[in-house]
Write a protein that holds these residues in place. Structure first.
Motif, PDB file in Angstrom:
ATOM      1  N   LYS A 207       0.838  -1.194   0.000  1.00 36.74           N
ATOM      2  CA  LYS A 207       0.000   0.000   0.000  1.00 36.74           C
ATOM      3  C   LYS A 207       0.877   1.249   0.000  1.00 36.74           C
ATOM      4  CE  LYS A 207      -3.991  -2.133   0.271  1.00 36.74           C
ATOM      5  NZ  LYS A 207      -4.990  -2.064  -0.812  1.00 36.74           N
ATOM      6  N   ALA A 208       0.520   2.213  -0.826  1.00 37.69           N
ATOM      7  CA  ALA A 208       1.356   3.392  -1.018  1.00 37.69           C
ATOM      8  C   ALA A 208       1.604   4.163   0.275  1.00 37.69           C
ATOM      9  CB  ALA A 208       0.726   4.311  -2.066  1.00 37.69           C
ATOM     10  N   ALA A 209       0.563   4.400   1.065  1.00 38.33           N
ATOM     11  CA  ALA A 209       0.726   5.188   2.285  1.00 38.33           C
ATOM     12  C   ALA A 209       1.680   4.501   3.256  1.00 38.33           C
ATOM     13  CB  ALA A 209      -0.636   5.412   2.946  1.00 38.33           C
ATOM     14  N   ALA A 210       1.523   3.197   3.432  1.00 36.10           N
ATOM     15  CA  ALA A 210       2.395   2.458   4.338  1.00 36.10           C
ATOM     16  C   ALA A 210       3.824   2.406   3.804  1.00 36.10           C
ATOM     17  CB  ALA A 210       1.856   1.044   4.552  1.00 36.10           C
ATOM     18  N   ARG A 211       3.960   2.266   2.492  1.00 36.08           N
ATOM     19  CA  ARG A 211       5.296   2.228   1.886  1.00 36.08           C
ATOM     20  C   ARG A 211       6.018   3.555   2.091  1.00 36.08           C
ATOM     21  NH1 ARG A 211       3.800   0.656  -2.720  1.00 36.08           N
ATOM     22  NH2 ARG A 211       3.634   2.667  -3.759  1.00 36.08           N
ATOM     23  N   ARG A 212       5.321   4.657   1.866  1.00 38.01           N
ATOM     24  CA  ARG A 212       5.940   5.968   2.037  1.00 38.01           C
ATOM     25  C   ARG A 212       6.313   6.230   3.486  1.00 38.01           C
ATOM     26  NH1 ARG A 212       1.233   8.515  -1.767  1.00 38.01           N
ATOM     27  NH2 ARG A 212       2.086   7.813  -3.776  1.00 38.01           N
ATOM     28  N   ALA A 213       5.457   5.794   4.410  1.00 35.40           N
ATOM     29  CA  ALA A 213       5.767   5.966   5.828  1.00 35.40           C
ATOM     30  C   ALA A 213       7.004   5.165   6.217  1.00 35.40           C
ATOM     31  CB  ALA A 213       4.569   5.549   6.677  1.00 35.40           C
ATOM     32  N   ARG A 214       7.122   3.931   5.711  1.00 31.95           N
ATOM     33  CA  ARG A 214       8.290   3.104   6.015  1.00 31.95           C
ATOM     34  C   ARG A 214       9.561   3.751   5.469  1.00 31.95           C
ATOM     35  NH1 ARG A 214       8.860  -2.441   6.152  1.00 31.95           N
ATOM     36  NH2 ARG A 214       6.855  -2.436   7.248  1.00 31.95           N
ATOM     37  N   LEU A 215       9.507   4.237   4.240  1.00 31.93           N
ATOM     38  CA  LEU A 215      10.677   4.873   3.641  1.00 31.93           C
ATOM     39  C   LEU A 215      11.062   6.142   4.393  1.00 31.93           C
ATOM     40  CD1 LEU A 215       9.776   4.376  -0.126  1.00 31.93           C
ATOM     41  CD2 LEU A 215      11.728   3.350   1.068  1.00 31.93           C
ATOM     42  N   GLN A 216      10.067   6.927   4.791  1.00 30.69           N
ATOM     43  CA  GLN A 216      10.358   8.147   5.528  1.00 30.69           C
ATOM     44  C   GLN A 216      11.018   7.822   6.864  1.00 30.69           C
ATOM     45  OE1 GLN A 216      10.097  11.328   4.480  1.00 30.69           O
ATOM     46  NE2 GLN A 216      11.168  11.805   6.380  1.00 30.69           N
ATOM     47  N   ALA A 217      10.595   6.728   7.482  1.00 36.73           N
ATOM     48  CA  ALA A 217      11.199   6.311   8.755  1.00 36.73           C
ATOM     49  C   ALA A 217      12.657   5.919   8.582  1.00 36.73           C
ATOM     50  CB  ALA A 217      10.410   5.137   9.339  1.00 36.73           C
ATOM     51  N   LEU A 218      13.044   5.554   7.356  1.00 31.77           N
ATOM     52  CA  LEU A 218      14.414   5.128   7.090  1.00 31.77           C
ATOM     53  C   LEU A 218      15.266   6.249   6.507  1.00 31.77           C
ATOM     54  CD1 LEU A 218      13.558   1.687   5.442  1.00 31.77           C
ATOM     55  CD2 LEU A 218      14.652   2.009   7.674  1.00 31.77           C
ATOM     56  N   ALA A 219      14.707   7.429   6.340  1.00 27.91           N
ATOM     57  CA  ALA A 219      15.403   8.505   5.630  1.00 27.91           C
ATOM     58  C   ALA A 219      16.707   8.913   6.308  1.00 27.91           C
ATOM     59  CB  ALA A 219      14.488   9.713   5.476  1.00 27.91           C
ATOM     60  N   ALA A 220      16.778   8.816   7.629  1.00 31.81           N
ATOM     61  CA  ALA A 220      17.983   9.225   8.348  1.00 31.81           C
ATOM     62  C   ALA A 220      18.896   8.052   8.676  1.00 31.81           C
ATOM     63  CB  ALA A 220      17.595   9.956   9.630  1.00 31.81           C
ATOM     64  N   GLU A 221      18.546   6.850   8.219  1.00 33.92           N
ATOM     65  CA  GLU A 221      19.354   5.658   8.507  1.00 33.92           C
ATOM     66  C   GLU A 221      20.731   5.781   7.841  1.00 33.92           C
ATOM     67  OE1 GLU A 221      21.134   2.767   9.651  1.00 33.92           O
ATOM     68  OE2 GLU A 221      19.042   2.582  10.325  1.00 33.92           O
ATOM     69  N   PRO A 222      21.823   5.743   8.610  1.00 34.07           N
ATOM     70  CA  PRO A 222      23.145   5.915   8.005  1.00 34.07           C
ATOM     71  C   PRO A 222      23.690   4.666   7.317  1.00 34.07           C
ATOM     72  CG  PRO A 222      23.355   5.676  10.377  1.00 34.07           C
ATOM     73  CD  PRO A 222      21.876   5.734  10.084  1.00 34.07           C
ATOM     74  N   ARG A 223      23.110   3.515   7.590  1.00 35.14           N
ATOM     75  CA  ARG A 223      23.591   2.288   6.947  1.00 35.14           C
ATOM     76  C   ARG A 223      23.021   2.149   5.540  1.00 35.14           C
ATOM     77  NH1 ARG A 223      21.598  -1.917  11.377  1.00 35.14           N
ATOM     78  NH2 ARG A 223      19.853  -0.451  11.255  1.00 35.14           N
TER      79      ARG A 223
ATOM     80  N   GLY B 149      23.448  12.812  16.295  1.00 32.62           N
ATOM     81  CA  GLY B 149      22.168  12.228  16.647  1.00 32.62           C
ATOM     82  C   GLY B 149      21.549  11.429  15.531  1.00 32.62           C
ATOM     83  N   GLY B 150      22.349  11.036  14.525  1.00 40.38           N
ATOM     84  CA  GLY B 150      21.809  10.334  13.370  1.00 40.38           C
ATOM     85  C   GLY B 150      21.123   9.033  13.730  1.00 40.38           C
ATOM     86  N   GLU B 151      21.756   8.227  14.580  1.00 38.54           N
ATOM     87  CA  GLU B 151      21.160   6.941  14.953  1.00 38.54           C
ATOM     88  C   GLU B 151      19.895   7.149  15.772  1.00 38.54           C
ATOM     89  OE1 GLU B 151      23.899   4.264  16.713  1.00 38.54           O
ATOM     90  OE2 GLU B 151      25.238   4.223  14.975  1.00 38.54           O
ATOM     91  N   ALA B 152      19.913   8.151  16.674  1.00 42.00           N
ATOM     92  CA  ALA B 152      18.716   8.442  17.463  1.00 42.00           C
ATOM     93  C   ALA B 152      17.587   8.917  16.555  1.00 42.00           C
ATOM     94  CB  ALA B 152      19.026   9.499  18.522  1.00 42.00           C
ATOM     95  N   LEU B 153      17.936   9.711  15.548  1.00 42.12           N
ATOM     96  CA  LEU B 153      16.913  10.201  14.633  1.00 42.12           C
ATOM     97  C   LEU B 153      16.325   9.064  13.807  1.00 42.12           C
ATOM     98  CD1 LEU B 153      15.504  12.763  13.683  1.00 42.12           C
ATOM     99  CD2 LEU B 153      17.305  13.041  11.968  1.00 42.12           C
ATOM    100  N   ALA B 154      17.196   8.135  13.378  1.00 43.05           N
ATOM    101  CA  ALA B 154      16.701   6.989  12.616  1.00 43.05           C
ATOM    102  C   ALA B 154      15.755   6.148  13.463  1.00 43.05           C
ATOM    103  CB  ALA B 154      17.875   6.139  12.136  1.00 43.05           C
ATOM    104  N   LEU B 155      16.128   5.905  14.730  1.00 39.11           N
ATOM    105  CA  LEU B 155      15.267   5.147  15.626  1.00 39.11           C
ATOM    106  C   LEU B 155      13.967   5.894  15.888  1.00 39.11           C
ATOM    107  CD1 LEU B 155      14.690   2.841  17.607  1.00 39.11           C
ATOM    108  CD2 LEU B 155      15.998   4.107  19.336  1.00 39.11           C
ATOM    109  N   GLY B 156      14.061   7.204  16.076  1.00 37.76           N
ATOM    110  CA  GLY B 156      12.871   8.000  16.353  1.00 37.76           C
ATOM    111  C   GLY B 156      11.904   8.006  15.192  1.00 37.76           C
ATOM    112  N   ARG B 157      12.431   8.109  13.979  1.00 48.49           N
ATOM    113  CA  ARG B 157      11.547   8.121  12.814  1.00 48.49           C
ATOM    114  C   ARG B 157      10.883   6.773  12.623  1.00 48.49           C
ATOM    115  NH1 ARG B 157      14.910  11.763   8.370  1.00 48.49           N
ATOM    116  NH2 ARG B 157      14.199  13.779   9.153  1.00 48.49           N
TER     117      ARG B 157
END
Length: 283
Positions: free
Chosen positions: A143-159, A235-243
């Motif tokens: 589903k598009a909405a869920a996919r976009r939310a998942r990607l946004q949550a990963l936007a700050a992931e440094p790996r 705070g990159g890792e904290a931001l990734a976890l927070g998102r």
């Protein structure tokens, strides 16, 4: 009174395309076990036939794994040796099987890996993107909405991020990834790895989307998308976890409350988490 010695569970990797990638050890195991637990018995039967091998096959998939695992464990406790395979690649990587492995281990049965092909690792090895730290995300939500939310949550992931995707959604996924990660994020798109029409494209996410739009053949097959991680920041890792926490919580709570709780969990700034709500556009 003699005591039955339990059998063993072999977790066997099979080719993701090129049959030459089946190792001699894997073939020996598949020929020697009492039965093979397969995601799709018809597919596995074709693989065995290509090597002139025969075996007793039993279906093990997401719809019957819980019930089937108990029976297979009982058979191994009675002395049988069983191999677990998926349709392609290494079992349990976006495929069923972990319940059987857990049940076998809980019963004291030895579980042995028989390594081989894995599409995620094969794609990473040729992507030309940092591979010292990576996160495997498997298939994104359909589903598009869920996919976009998942990607946004990963936007700050440094790996480095690794995704699987089908031909039906690859164009949409590239567009959504470009929106979530930004137009400059470098990526590689591996298609039909080890098969006749294998291609590996690299460039920015919008550039990859453009390549697919211009060439219909590039929209066919099975895909692995490799995306470089976000630039390191304080705070990159904290931001990734927070998102990630925010994307989960906002499904059940108002955005402001979800952001506050996610900030408390991760230590990331609440305002930056709340800003992620703007990127999660409903379908």
């Amino acid at each position: 009174m003699s005591r039955t010695i339990p059998g063993r569970l072999h977790v066997v990797a099979t080719p993701i395309g090129n049959l030459g990638d089946l190792s001699p050890r894997a073939l020996d195991v598949l020929r020697g076990v009492d039965r093979i637990a397969a995601e799709d018995t018809r597919h596995t039967q074709q693989l065995l036939a290509a090597f002139g091998a025969r075996a007793t096959l039993v279906a093990l998939h997401e719809h019957n794994e819980a019930a089937q695992s108990a029976q297979l464990v009982a058979q191994m406790l009675a002395g049988e040796n069983i191999a677990l395979v998926s349709d392609a690649g290494t079992p349990l990587v976006s495929d069923p099987g972990f319940r059987l492995v857990r049940a076998a281990r809980d019963a004291g049965i030895a579980v042995s890996p028989v390594p081989g092909a894995c599409a995620a690792i094969a794609a990473l090895s040729v992507a030309g993107i940092a591979s010292d730290r990576f996160a495997f995300e498997g298939f994104l939500p359909s589903k598009a909405a869920a996919r976009r939310a998942r990607l946004q949550a990963l936007a700050a992931e440094p790996r480095t991020l690794i995704f699987y995707e089908s031909s039906h959604r690859i164009a949409e996924t590239l567009a959504d990834a470009a929106q979530a990660f930004g137009p400059e994020r470098h990526a590689a798109l591996a298609r039909e790895l080890t098969k006749r029409f294998e291609t590996v494209l690299d460039g920015s996410l919008p550039a990859l989307a453009k390549r697919l739009a211009e060439d219909a053949d590039q929209n066919r097959g099975e895909f692995v998308l490799i995306v470089e991680g976000a630039p390191e920041e304080d705070g990159g890792e904290a931001l990734a976890l927070g998102r990630r926490a925010f994307s989960l919580l906002r499904e059940y709570l108002p955005p402001s409350q979800a952001a506050r709780l996610a900030a408390e969990i991760s230590g990331a700034p609440r305002k930056r988490l709340y800003a992620a709500a703007d990127a999660a556009v409903p379908d």
